[in-house]
Design a protein around this motif. Structure first.
Motif, PDB file in Angstrom:
ATOM      1  N   GLY A 121      -5.735  12.598   7.371  1.00  6.58           N
ATOM      2  CA  GLY A 121      -6.260  12.498   6.017  1.00  6.58           C
ATOM      3  C   GLY A 121      -5.453  11.526   5.165  1.00  6.58           C
ATOM      4  O   GLY A 121      -6.020  10.702   4.434  1.00  6.58           O
ATOM      5  N   TYR A 122      -4.125  11.611   5.257  1.00 15.33           N
ATOM      6  CA  TYR A 122      -3.275  10.663   4.519  1.00 15.33           C
ATOM      7  C   TYR A 122      -3.498   9.222   4.998  1.00 15.33           C
ATOM      8  O   TYR A 122      -3.545   8.290   4.196  1.00 15.33           O
ATOM      9  N   LEU A 123      -3.607   9.045   6.308  1.00 19.34           N
ATOM     10  CA  LEU A 123      -3.867   7.709   6.847  1.00 19.34           C
ATOM     11  C   LEU A 123      -5.177   7.143   6.312  1.00 19.34           C
ATOM     12  O   LEU A 123      -5.253   5.975   5.914  1.00 19.34           O
ATOM     13  N   ALA A 124      -6.206   7.987   6.318  1.00 17.52           N
ATOM     14  CA  ALA A 124      -7.516   7.555   5.822  1.00 17.52           C
ATOM     15  C   ALA A 124      -7.432   7.177   4.342  1.00 17.52           C
ATOM     16  O   ALA A 124      -8.049   6.189   3.910  1.00 17.52           O
ATOM     17  N   ALA A 125      -6.646   7.944   3.570  1.00 14.78           N
ATOM     18  CA  ALA A 125      -6.465   7.624   2.149  1.00 14.78           C
ATOM     19  C   ALA A 125      -5.810   6.258   1.987  1.00 14.78           C
ATOM     20  O   ALA A 125      -6.209   5.452   1.135  1.00 14.78           O
TER      21      ALA A 125
ATOM     22  N   SER B 151      -2.337   3.944  17.006  1.00 14.14           N
ATOM     23  CA  SER B 151      -1.845   4.987  17.920  1.00 14.14           C
ATOM     24  C   SER B 151      -1.473   6.244  17.135  1.00 14.14           C
ATOM     25  O   SER B 151      -1.678   7.367  17.591  1.00 14.14           O
ATOM     26  N   MET B 152      -0.906   6.040  15.919  1.00 10.59           N
ATOM     27  CA  MET B 152      -0.632   7.189  15.056  1.00 10.59           C
ATOM     28  C   MET B 152      -1.928   7.868  14.619  1.00 10.59           C
ATOM     29  O   MET B 152      -2.032   9.101  14.591  1.00 10.59           O
ATOM     30  N   ALA B 153      -2.927   7.040  14.283  1.00 10.21           N
ATOM     31  CA  ALA B 153      -4.195   7.575  13.785  1.00 10.21           C
ATOM     32  C   ALA B 153      -4.923   8.420  14.827  1.00 10.21           C
ATOM     33  O   ALA B 153      -5.563   9.422  14.491  1.00 10.21           O
ATOM     34  N   ILE B 154      -4.844   8.008  16.115  1.00 13.95           N
ATOM     35  CA  ILE B 154      -5.585   8.753  17.141  1.00 13.95           C
ATOM     36  C   ILE B 154      -4.810   9.978  17.641  1.00 13.95           C
ATOM     37  O   ILE B 154      -5.373  10.823  18.327  1.00 13.95           O
ATOM     38  N   THR B 155      -3.521  10.081  17.274  1.00 15.66           N
ATOM     39  CA  THR B 155      -2.719  11.232  17.742  1.00 15.66           C
ATOM     40  C   THR B 155      -3.305  12.565  17.296  1.00 15.66           C
ATOM     41  O   THR B 155      -3.455  13.478  18.119  1.00 15.66           O
TER      42      THR B 155
ATOM     43  N   SER C  85       1.110   4.872   3.097  1.00 16.27           N
ATOM     44  CA  SER C  85       1.600   3.492   3.183  1.00 16.27           C
ATOM     45  C   SER C  85       1.366   2.892   4.570  1.00 16.27           C
ATOM     46  O   SER C  85       1.104   1.703   4.702  1.00 16.27           O
ATOM     47  N   VAL C  86       1.457   3.737   5.612  1.00 14.81           N
ATOM     48  CA  VAL C  86       1.164   3.255   6.969  1.00 14.81           C
ATOM     49  C   VAL C  86      -0.287   2.804   7.048  1.00 14.81           C
ATOM     50  O   VAL C  86      -0.601   1.743   7.608  1.00 14.81           O
ATOM     51  N   GLY C  87      -1.191   3.607   6.491  1.00 20.30           N
ATOM     52  CA  GLY C  87      -2.606   3.226   6.494  1.00 20.30           C
ATOM     53  C   GLY C  87      -2.860   1.962   5.683  1.00 20.30           C
ATOM     54  O   GLY C  87      -3.712   1.142   6.035  1.00 20.30           O
ATOM     55  N   MET C  88      -2.106   1.767   4.588  1.00 15.20           N
ATOM     56  CA  MET C  88      -2.303   0.601   3.733  1.00 15.20           C
ATOM     57  C   MET C  88      -1.843  -0.696   4.380  1.00 15.20           C
ATOM     58  O   MET C  88      -2.429  -1.761   4.162  1.00 15.20           O
ATOM     59  N   THR C  89      -0.772  -0.629   5.166  1.00 10.66           N
ATOM     60  CA  THR C  89      -0.174  -1.861   5.698  1.00 10.66           C
ATOM     61  C   THR C  89      -0.900  -2.407   6.926  1.00 10.66           C
ATOM     62  O   THR C  89      -0.655  -3.527   7.342  1.00 10.66           O
ATOM     63  N   ALA C  90      -1.783  -1.605   7.528  1.00 15.72           N
ATOM     64  CA  ALA C  90      -2.486  -2.069   8.730  1.00 15.72           C
ATOM     65  C   ALA C  90      -3.493  -3.156   8.372  1.00 15.72           C
ATOM     66  O   ALA C  90      -4.258  -3.024   7.420  1.00 15.72           O
ATOM     67  N   ASP C  91      -3.490  -4.240   9.138  1.00 16.23           N
ATOM     68  CA  ASP C  91      -4.424  -5.362   8.926  1.00 16.23           C
ATOM     69  C   ASP C  91      -5.693  -5.098   9.732  1.00 16.23           C
ATOM     70  O   ASP C  91      -5.822  -5.521  10.883  1.00 16.23           O
ATOM     71  N   PHE C  92      -6.650  -4.405   9.104  1.00 15.99           N
ATOM     72  CA  PHE C  92      -7.859  -4.055   9.827  1.00 15.99           C
ATOM     73  C   PHE C  92      -8.811  -5.242   9.985  1.00 15.99           C
ATOM     74  O   PHE C  92      -9.795  -5.152  10.725  1.00 15.99           O
ATOM     75  N   GLY C  93      -8.509  -6.338   9.287  1.00 16.22           N
ATOM     76  CA  GLY C  93      -9.277  -7.568   9.545  1.00 16.22           C
ATOM     77  C   GLY C  93      -9.066  -8.038  10.973  1.00 16.22           C
ATOM     78  O   GLY C  93      -9.982  -8.560  11.621  1.00 16.22           O
ATOM     79  N   LEU C  94      -7.850  -7.854  11.469  1.00 17.99           N
ATOM     80  CA  LEU C  94      -7.537  -8.216  12.853  1.00 17.99           C
ATOM     81  C   LEU C  94      -8.337  -7.355  13.825  1.00 17.99           C
ATOM     82  O   LEU C  94      -8.787  -7.826  14.878  1.00 17.99           O
ATOM     83  N   LEU C  95      -8.540  -6.099  13.473  1.00 16.84           N
ATOM     84  CA  LEU C  95      -9.343  -5.204  14.314  1.00 16.84           C
ATOM     85  C   LEU C  95     -10.787  -5.671  14.371  1.00 16.84           C
ATOM     86  O   LEU C  95     -11.432  -5.615  15.441  1.00 16.84           O
ATOM     87  N   LEU C  96     -11.311  -6.160  13.252  1.00 10.19           N
ATOM     88  CA  LEU C  96     -12.694  -6.635  13.230  1.00 10.19           C
ATOM     89  C   LEU C  96     -12.849  -7.944  13.999  1.00 10.19           C
ATOM     90  O   LEU C  96     -13.862  -8.169  14.663  1.00 10.19           O
TER      91      LEU C  96
END
Length: 601
Positions: free
Chosen positions: A35-39, A371-375, A282-293
């Motif tokens: 939930g925190y990651l998603a936020a 990897s943190m998100a899927i744990t 903050s972990v969720g914020m720093t991820a570059d999800f553009g790279l994932l797309l």
């Protein structure tokens, strides 16, 4: 447009995102961490862009991990850490070396990275997330389970190992080798000196300071002192390039035997929860999800590769090094398979030392975040598939062998209530047998004298036969778990219908269910609450006779209401109506008491 110009506005954004996503994740049984990651993803640059200064948020959120390690240190003690030395420095070292060698070899041979870069990748990715792992274990109440204890030991060693790894990065990069040797020696002396200062300060300065602060009786000063100890120690460690979290852990460890330990823990706990949540955001914020797309196959492949390499290696370490059974070893692997927060620090420094290029650095950060998100998802699915059996209990033979004549009473549960019951029965020379499944309780009970207390689960028919329940007049169920009480009452009534059962009840609903089983329920806090009320009435000037009469009247009224509610407790509307009528009747009784008091005056 980012809205981080106002601190107040940013705080509202963080809190609003948390209040929306975390309860939703918990409701879906995904855990608070996800939930925190998603936020963080939602308000970060990759999605709505409500907060753009992710660097400042990440720096502040590191305090969450710092406070977490301080509280963990408080809950340990140097003596207990010495007992754990094999797990920490043996199994922890084996996990880091084995994982880093395998990942480094794959990076060198499979992905054609240079030897130095492969070494950094192996060591960095061998680290797991202390914050994620311990938070998930705490949520699931598994910190004291076999895999929980081993996970803590491994994570502790990883935090310690991160210090020399960060210090050696300039040497690995090959920049200024002669100068690096001299700088490394100076840095090492600084680290040793700082740790020595923390140890000396914690041993000789902190207790007098806390004693002075305690005498002020000011809660805010006590809280400020607790935060000063943690943050000050973390700052000192950071000055010399040591992990802030490890510095806080050492400070907590030094205060573990202090008389102020519980006070410190209560002061720090609220801040720890909030800042740890901010860390996950903050972990969720720093991820570059553009790279994932743009490169989904590469990012997902890297994430899965990391988990699929670490999980079996952790399983092997837990199974053969830690002596875990199959289910507990798999759970250990799932908890620690993700990358860790210290990997972000290692890879950032490696990027600055030109060991990693920009694209590889971004890929690694995103892969660790995913990897943190899927744990939590892996925990949700795989923990159900691989159910851990309870750890075998080492029970002395004399505890398990029930040697009894024909008891008149069998007591199930030797906690606070069971011990009092057993002492009363013994004082009246009533023959009884007591059962419990906690060896410590049996040790304590027998230390009070030759109490007939034995190890046994009252839900097992063979234990009931050995305790000769069929010969007893009463079974008293005194365990503190309502479900166990209900199941025991049901099992015993089925096997031995003649026996009278007196059972500890948690609340009114529990009372109704026990009555359905033919047991006599005794509410665990009801009589003590009545006695406290009686003492309060006496203290406010009522004489003893009137105070006793009021308490008896209330008790009689409450028991009548409970009996009336038992007839309709499956009907919500009838229960509400009964409660309203009871409240009105009680008000009339109180009014009569007031009139009586005025008449006496």
């Amino acid at each position: 447009m980012p809205h981080d110009g106002s601190l107040l506005q940013a705080a509202v954004i963080f809190l609003l995102a948390t209040v929306i996503t975390v309860p939703l994740a918990k409701r879906l049984q995904l855990g608070a961490v996800l939930g925190y990651l998603a936020a963080g993803v939602l308000i970060g640059p990759s999605a709505l862009g409500l907060i753009s200064d992710t660097e400042s948020v990440a720096r502040l959120s590191e305090l969450g991990v710092v406070l977490l390690l301080f509280i963990i240190g408080l809950e340990l003690s140097p003596r207990r850490l010495w007992v754990m030395r094999r797990s920490v420095f043996g199994i922890g070292l084996a996990q880091v070396l084995l994982t880093s060698l395998v990942i480094g070899a794959i990076a060198w041979l499979g992905f054609a990275q240079s030897l130095n870069t492969a070494a950094v990748l192996g060591l960095g990715l061998a680290l797991s997330s202390t914050a994620f792992g311990l938070q998930i274990l705490a949520e699931r109440k598994e910190l004291t389970s076999p895999h929980g204890r081993l996970a803590f030991a491994i994570l502790l060693f990883q935090d310690i190992a991160a210090i020399p790894l960060i210090a050696l990065l300039p040497v690995i990069s090959g920049a200024g080798e002669l100068e690096a040797d001299r700088d490394t020696l100076v840095h090492l002396l600084q680290v040793v000196g700082s740790i020595g200062a923390v140890i000396v300060g914690g041993r000789y300065l902190l207790r007098p300071v806390f004693r002075i602060v305690a005498k002020t009786h000011l809660q805010e000063v006590s809280t400020a002192t607790a935060l000063l100890v943690v943050i000050g120690t973390a700052w000192l460690m950071e000055l010399v390039g040591v992990s802030m979290a490890l510095g806080a852990f050492i400070a907590g460890l030094l205060l573990a035997d202090s008389e102020y330990r519980h006070e410190l823990e209560s002061q720090i706990e609220p801040f720890k929860g909030l800042l740890l949540g901010l860390f996950f955001i903050s972990v969720g914020m720093t991820a570059d999800f553009g790279l994932l797309l743009n490169e989904p196959l590469l990012v997902i492949g890297l994430t899965l590769l990391l988990v699929l390499i670490k999980l079996p290696l952790l399983y092997l370490v837990g199974r053969h090094g830690g002596g875990l059974d199959r289910a507990h070893a798999i759970r250990l692997g799932i908890i620690l398979a993700a990358g860790g927060e210290f990997a972000f620090v290692v890879f950032k420094l490696a990027f600055e030392q030109k060991l990693l290029d920009n694209r590889l650095h971004d890929l690694l950060v995103l892969g660790i975040t995913l990897s943190m998100a899927i744990t939590p998802l892996l925990v949700l699915v795989l923990f159900r598939l691989f159910k851990a059996r309870p750890a075998p209990v080492d029970v002395p033979e004399e505890y398990a062998r029930i040697d009894s004549d024909e008891p008149r009473v069998v007591v199930a549960g030797m906690g606070r209530m069971g011990q009092i019951i057993a002492r009363v029965l013994r004082a009246q020379r009533v023959p009884f047998v007591a059962l419990d499944t906690a060896v410590e309780m049996i040790d304590y009970g027998r230390s009070l004298g030759s109490m007939p207390i034995y190890y046994g689960d009252p839900l097992r028919p063979e234990i009931l036969r050995a305790a000769k329940v069929d010969k007893a007049d009463f079974l008293i169920i005194a365990t503190d778990d309502p479900d166990t009480n209900l199941k025991t009452a049901e099992r015993v009534k089925h096997l031995y219908p003649h026996i009278k059962i007196i059972a500890r009840a948690r609340n009114r609903q529990h009372v109704h269910r026990l009555l359905d089983l033919g047991a006599v329920p005794v509410r665990e806090t009801f009589h003590s609450a009545l006695e406290m009320s009686r003492q309060a009435l006496l203290g406010m000037g009522l004489d003893e006779d009137r105070a006793n009469a009021r308490i008896r009247r209330f008790q009689r009224h409450d028991e009548e209401v409970l009996a009336a509610q038992h007839r309709v407790y499956n009907d919500d509307a009838a229960m509400i109506q009964t409660a309203r009528e009871a409240r009105t009747e009680l008000e009339h009784l109180f009014d009569a008491d007031l009139i009586e008091d005025k008449g006496v005056q």
